[in-house]
Design a protein around this motif. Structure first.
Motif, PDB file in Angstrom:
ATOM      1  N   TYR A 274       0.896  -1.279   0.048  1.00 25.00           N
ATOM      2  CA  TYR A 274       0.003   0.058   0.139  1.00 25.00           C
ATOM      3  C   TYR A 274       0.898   1.121   0.197  1.00 25.00           C
ATOM      4  CZ  TYR A 274      -4.337  -2.668   1.156  1.00 25.00           C
ATOM      5  OH  TYR A 274      -5.464  -3.557   1.188  1.00 25.00           O
ATOM      6  N   VAL A 275       2.035   1.165   0.370  1.00 26.04           N
ATOM      7  CA  VAL A 275       3.257   2.436   0.515  1.00 26.04           C
ATOM      8  C   VAL A 275       3.709   2.612  -1.194  1.00 26.04           C
ATOM      9  CG1 VAL A 275       5.170   3.510   1.221  1.00 26.04           C
ATOM     10  CG2 VAL A 275       3.560   1.821   2.615  1.00 26.04           C
ATOM     11  N   LYS A 276       3.176   3.693  -1.594  1.00 25.83           N
ATOM     12  CA  LYS A 276       4.026   4.047  -3.061  1.00 25.83           C
ATOM     13  C   LYS A 276       5.530   3.777  -2.967  1.00 25.83           C
ATOM     14  CE  LYS A 276       4.082   5.955  -7.017  1.00 25.83           C
ATOM     15  NZ  LYS A 276       3.589   5.253  -8.403  1.00 25.83           N
ATOM     16  N   ALA A 277       5.960   2.978  -3.657  1.00 26.29           N
ATOM     17  CA  ALA A 277       7.389   2.564  -3.694  1.00 26.29           C
ATOM     18  C   ALA A 277       8.345   3.660  -3.828  1.00 26.29           C
ATOM     19  CB  ALA A 277       7.822   1.414  -4.493  1.00 26.29           C
ATOM     20  N   SER A 278       8.017   4.626  -4.687  1.00 26.12           N
ATOM     21  CA  SER A 278       9.100   5.650  -5.073  1.00 26.12           C
ATOM     22  C   SER A 278       9.069   6.878  -4.214  1.00 26.12           C
ATOM     23  CB  SER A 278       8.766   6.009  -6.721  1.00 26.12           C
ATOM     24  OG  SER A 278       7.441   6.436  -6.925  1.00 26.12           O
ATOM     25  N   LYS A 315       3.659   0.803 -14.395  1.00 27.66           N
ATOM     26  CA  LYS A 315       3.821   1.834 -13.275  1.00 27.66           C
ATOM     27  C   LYS A 315       4.706   1.347 -12.062  1.00 27.66           C
ATOM     28  CE  LYS A 315       0.451   4.921 -14.430  1.00 27.66           C
ATOM     29  NZ  LYS A 315       1.136   6.408 -14.474  1.00 27.66           N
ATOM     30  N   GLY A 316       4.703   0.031 -12.125  1.00 26.70           N
ATOM     31  CA  GLY A 316       5.844  -0.530 -11.269  1.00 26.70           C
ATOM     32  C   GLY A 316       7.167  -0.622 -11.670  1.00 26.70           C
ATOM     33  N   LEU A 317       7.372  -0.615 -12.951  1.00 28.41           N
ATOM     34  CA  LEU A 317       8.677  -0.442 -13.676  1.00 28.41           C
ATOM     35  C   LEU A 317       9.178   1.042 -13.292  1.00 28.41           C
ATOM     36  CD1 LEU A 317      11.195  -1.615 -14.953  1.00 28.41           C
ATOM     37  CD2 LEU A 317      10.022  -1.046 -17.223  1.00 28.41           C
ATOM     38  N   GLN A 318       8.480   2.038 -13.437  1.00 26.63           N
ATOM     39  CA  GLN A 318       8.793   3.490 -13.231  1.00 26.63           C
ATOM     40  C   GLN A 318       9.336   3.452 -11.731  1.00 26.63           C
ATOM     41  OE1 GLN A 318       5.082   5.594 -14.101  1.00 26.63           O
ATOM     42  NE2 GLN A 318       5.606   5.132 -16.370  1.00 26.63           N
ATOM     43  N   ASP A 319       8.620   2.855 -10.632  1.00 27.52           N
ATOM     44  CA  ASP A 319       8.867   2.987  -9.104  1.00 27.52           C
ATOM     45  C   ASP A 319      10.341   2.274  -9.028  1.00 27.52           C
ATOM     46  OD1 ASP A 319       6.963   4.356  -8.438  1.00 27.52           O
ATOM     47  OD2 ASP A 319       5.615   2.508  -7.902  1.00 27.52           O
ATOM     48  N   SER A 320      10.303   1.128  -9.618  1.00 31.20           N
ATOM     49  CA  SER A 320      11.610   0.355  -9.725  1.00 31.20           C
ATOM     50  C   SER A 320      12.793   0.876 -10.235  1.00 31.20           C
ATOM     51  CB  SER A 320      11.552  -1.046 -10.296  1.00 31.20           C
ATOM     52  OG  SER A 320      10.620  -1.806  -9.545  1.00 31.20           O
ATOM     53  N   THR A 321      12.483   1.764 -11.214  1.00 33.62           N
ATOM     54  CA  THR A 321      13.838   2.571 -11.987  1.00 33.62           C
ATOM     55  C   THR A 321      14.233   3.702 -11.041  1.00 33.62           C
ATOM     56  OG1 THR A 321      12.730   2.036 -14.154  1.00 33.62           O
ATOM     57  CG2 THR A 321      14.137   3.981 -13.998  1.00 33.62           C
ATOM     58  N   LEU A 322      13.227   4.592 -10.593  1.00 34.28           N
ATOM     59  CA  LEU A 322      13.712   5.561  -9.327  1.00 34.28           C
ATOM     60  C   LEU A 322      14.323   4.940  -8.377  1.00 34.28           C
ATOM     61  CD1 LEU A 322      13.691   8.406  -8.666  1.00 34.28           C
ATOM     62  CD2 LEU A 322      11.458   8.139  -7.746  1.00 34.28           C
ATOM     63  N   LEU A 323      14.030   4.098  -7.713  1.00 29.78           N
ATOM     64  CA  LEU A 323      14.430   3.093  -6.763  1.00 29.78           C
ATOM     65  C   LEU A 323      16.140   2.699  -7.211  1.00 29.78           C
ATOM     66  CD1 LEU A 323      11.875   1.038  -5.218  1.00 29.78           C
ATOM     67  CD2 LEU A 323      12.748   3.247  -4.337  1.00 29.78           C
ATOM     68  N   LEU A 359      -0.477   7.304 -20.897  1.00 33.13           N
ATOM     69  CA  LEU A 359       0.605   7.173 -21.445  1.00 33.13           C
ATOM     70  C   LEU A 359       1.391   8.374 -21.857  1.00 33.13           C
ATOM     71  CD1 LEU A 359       2.903   5.215 -22.175  1.00 33.13           C
ATOM     72  CD2 LEU A 359       1.821   5.054 -24.518  1.00 33.13           C
ATOM     73  N   MET A 360       0.729   9.484 -22.389  1.00 33.96           N
ATOM     74  CA  MET A 360       1.486  10.552 -23.142  1.00 33.96           C
ATOM     75  C   MET A 360       1.699  11.589 -21.714  1.00 33.96           C
ATOM     76  SD  MET A 360       1.348  10.363 -26.077  1.00 33.96           S
ATOM     77  CE  MET A 360       2.202  11.792 -26.350  1.00 33.96           C
ATOM     78  N   ASP A 361       0.764  11.514 -20.645  1.00 34.17           N
ATOM     79  CA  ASP A 361       1.342  12.309 -19.411  1.00 34.17           C
ATOM     80  C   ASP A 361       2.738  11.741 -18.972  1.00 34.17           C
ATOM     81  OD1 ASP A 361      -0.422  14.483 -19.535  1.00 34.17           O
ATOM     82  OD2 ASP A 361      -1.939  13.280 -18.585  1.00 34.17           O
ATOM     83  N   ASP A 362       2.627  10.289 -18.763  1.00 37.86           N
ATOM     84  CA  ASP A 362       3.877   9.705 -18.353  1.00 37.86           C
ATOM     85  C   ASP A 362       5.070  10.032 -19.130  1.00 37.86           C
ATOM     86  OD1 ASP A 362       1.816   8.676 -16.554  1.00 37.86           O
ATOM     87  OD2 ASP A 362       2.184   6.648 -17.314  1.00 37.86           O
ATOM     88  N   LEU A 363       4.802   9.763 -20.222  1.00 29.63           N
ATOM     89  CA  LEU A 363       6.139  10.068 -21.363  1.00 29.63           C
ATOM     90  C   LEU A 363       6.732  11.872 -21.127  1.00 29.63           C
ATOM     91  CD1 LEU A 363       4.768   8.308 -24.479  1.00 29.63           C
ATOM     92  CD2 LEU A 363       6.728   7.517 -22.920  1.00 29.63           C
ATOM     93  N   ARG A 364       5.632  12.529 -21.059  1.00 32.07           N
ATOM     94  CA  ARG A 364       6.007  13.775 -20.586  1.00 32.07           C
ATOM     95  C   ARG A 364       7.007  14.151 -19.621  1.00 32.07           C
ATOM     96  NH1 ARG A 364       0.467  15.127 -21.930  1.00 32.07           N
ATOM     97  NH2 ARG A 364       0.272  15.754 -24.153  1.00 32.07           N
ATOM     98  N   ILE A 365       6.440  13.489 -18.409  1.00 29.10           N
ATOM     99  CA  ILE A 365       7.082  13.624 -17.102  1.00 29.10           C
ATOM    100  C   ILE A 365       8.638  12.746 -17.226  1.00 29.10           C
ATOM    101  CG2 ILE A 365       7.060  12.581 -14.866  1.00 29.10           C
ATOM    102  CD1 ILE A 365       4.201  13.345 -14.899  1.00 29.10           C
ATOM    103  N   MET A 366       8.327  11.715 -17.915  1.00 26.78           N
ATOM    104  CA  MET A 366       9.814  10.889 -17.966  1.00 26.78           C
ATOM    105  C   MET A 366      10.759  11.723 -18.785  1.00 26.78           C
ATOM    106  SD  MET A 366       7.724   6.989 -18.400  1.00 26.78           S
ATOM    107  CE  MET A 366       9.346   6.294 -19.154  1.00 26.78           C
ATOM    108  N   ALA A 367      10.179  12.404 -19.677  1.00 27.62           N
ATOM    109  CA  ALA A 367      11.335  13.070 -20.441  1.00 27.62           C
ATOM    110  C   ALA A 367      11.866  14.249 -19.566  1.00 27.62           C
ATOM    111  CB  ALA A 367      10.462  13.733 -21.683  1.00 27.62           C
ATOM    112  N   THR A 368      11.461  14.649 -18.373  1.00 27.56           N
ATOM    113  CA  THR A 368      12.011  15.840 -17.582  1.00 27.56           C
ATOM    114  C   THR A 368      13.157  15.286 -16.796  1.00 27.56           C
ATOM    115  OG1 THR A 368      10.156  15.580 -16.069  1.00 27.56           O
ATOM    116  CG2 THR A 368      10.058  16.860 -18.022  1.00 27.56           C
ATOM    117  N   VAL A 369      13.271  13.983 -16.726  1.00 26.08           N
ATOM    118  CA  VAL A 369      14.353  13.497 -15.955  1.00 26.08           C
ATOM    119  C   VAL A 369      15.794  12.950 -16.634  1.00 26.08           C
ATOM    120  CG1 VAL A 369      12.914  12.491 -14.213  1.00 26.08           C
ATOM    121  CG2 VAL A 369      13.611  11.007 -16.018  1.00 26.08           C
ATOM    122  N   GLY A 377      18.843   2.751 -15.108  1.00 21.18           N
ATOM    123  CA  GLY A 377      18.403   2.085 -13.875  1.00 21.18           C
ATOM    124  C   GLY A 377      17.162   1.326 -14.546  1.00 21.18           C
ATOM    125  N   MET A 378      16.412   1.752 -15.484  1.00 23.44           N
ATOM    126  CA  MET A 378      15.529   0.773 -16.052  1.00 23.44           C
ATOM    127  C   MET A 378      15.992  -0.513 -16.757  1.00 23.44           C
ATOM    128  SD  MET A 378      12.748   1.558 -19.073  1.00 23.44           S
ATOM    129  CE  MET A 378      13.889   1.685 -20.369  1.00 23.44           C
TER     130      MET A 378
END
Length: 386
Positions: A274-278, A315-323, A359-369, A377-378
């Protein structure tokens, strides 16, 4: 041996949230036992979260809420973030415990047991709970006390650990209209990330926290020293008194809930993912997941284990990547979060962290890191999973 329809093992955030939502549904007629070793009479937790408007069932116990927050990033970046239709909210632990208990005690079908749980076991006849005060059976045991392993080689494991002081200054030094949600100006040592945050109560009083995302805890005296430094050097407060203090450790992990083979035991809370991993945020996810669980009980009569979908995988892969990036020091954590809040509208980030984006919002955000660090990491996260 007494039998119940449901046993809730652990009376913290997840257990009491589940009990509260059960009591708001037609399942309130079920016999429910809540077991916890603590009477929950202390203000031992602070929950902060964001949400749109006033849709939270616990709105009446929200201690403070704000429509804007301060953000201090790395390399001199600072900004007041406009939250648009979101509010940043603060609930005190003791207010939550008292509110839920007051609601639950009106239902004679709900029983509280102050006891230490020694063992939880799945049997053909139901979930079996052994305590220092007796043994109990239920159709389903909702377990929030079994700890995660946090040592599996295929997973990423960090800790969010923090110490906070509620301080009082003789001078009006705080802005009660705007909290500091993240302050990355503090010294960054080693891998992970460190930041302060300030929740003002009024002009003279505030809760000041020092937080770390790392794989190891500090020595107890180090938290005090870092808090003193933050208050003196960044908040510019020399004279203050400490009214209350809190300390906590929250696992930040992509380890899945280990309950797929269990028929009568369902993991909830930290044990149930229940805890957001990232980020370590849990309050809103807990409300969403416990209400989904009750929906399953109402519609199919039993809990349905969360299935992996393409969306949940990514979504889980995004968390794992940041971790992975933070754990292996691939890029400065303070710089990553600065880039996210500098280059994205805050409401979009909040929706992303709530897993409420397309997906498009996710890609916009991922492009800013930092793409190089996050690509490495991924790929490493994928290899670890395989």
């Amino acid at each position: 041996m007494k039998r119940y329809d449901y046993i809730i093992a652990g009376g913290g955030l997840a257990g009491l949230s589940l009990a509260y939502h059960l009591n708001q549904s037609i399942l309130r007629t079920k016999s429910i036992l809540i077991i916890d070793k603590d009477l929950k009479t202390k203000n031992d937790r602070t929950w902060c979260f964001w949400e749109k408007g006033e849709q939270n069932p616990f709105e009446q116990i929200v201690f403070r809420k704000w429509n804007q927050v301060y953000f201090y990033g790395s390399e001199g970046f600072a900004k007041t973030l406009d939250l648009d239709d979101y509010y940043y909210k603060w609930i005190k632990g003791i207010d939550f415990y008292d509110f839920v208990r007051t609601d639950l005690v009106t239902n004679p079908n709900i029983v509280f047991l102050n006891a230490t749980i020694e063992r939880i076991r799945d049997t053909p006849d139901g979930g079996f709970v052994i305590t220092d005060q007796g043994q109990y059976m239920a159709d389903y045991v909702f377990d929030s006390i079994t700890p995660l392993k946090l040592n599996l080689p295929g997973q990423h494991n960090l800790l969010q650990h923090f110490k906070g002081w509620e301080i009082v200054s003789p001078k009006p030094v705080f802005d009660p209209t705007c909290p500091t949600m993240m302050d990355y100006r503090v010294e960054q040592n080693g891998t992970g990330v460190r930041f302060g945050y300030v929740l003002p109560i009024d002009s003279y009083r505030a809760l000041v926290e020092y937080t770390l995302f790392s794989d190891k805890l500090l020595e107890p005296t180090e938290y005090d020293a870092e808090l003193h430094t933050y208050i003196r050097d960044y908040l510019k407060i020399e004279d203050f008194s400490i009214e209350q203090e809190e300390f906590g450790v929250i696992p930040m992990t992509d380890e899945p809930a280990d309950d797929k083979e269990l028929k009568h035991i369902v993991r909830i809370g930290t044990s149930g993912g229940y805890v957001k991993a990232s980020t370590g945020y849990a309050f809103s996810r807990t409300q969403r997941f416990t209400q989904q669980l009750i929906g399953q009980l109402l519609t199919v009569g039993s809990p349905v284990r969360r299935r992996k979908t393409i969306r949940s995988f990514f979504k889980g892969l995004q968390d794992s990547t940041l971790l992975n990036v933070l754990l292996y020091g691939r890029h400065s954590g303070s710089n990553i979060f600065t880039m996210l809040y500098k280059r994205n509208p805050t409401p979009r980030l909040f929706a992303f962290l709530d897993e409420d984006t397309h997906l498009m919002d996710d890609l916009r955000i991922m492009a800013t890191v930092p793409l190089g660090a996050f690509t490495k990491g991924m790929l490493h996260a994928l290899v670890k999973r395989l």
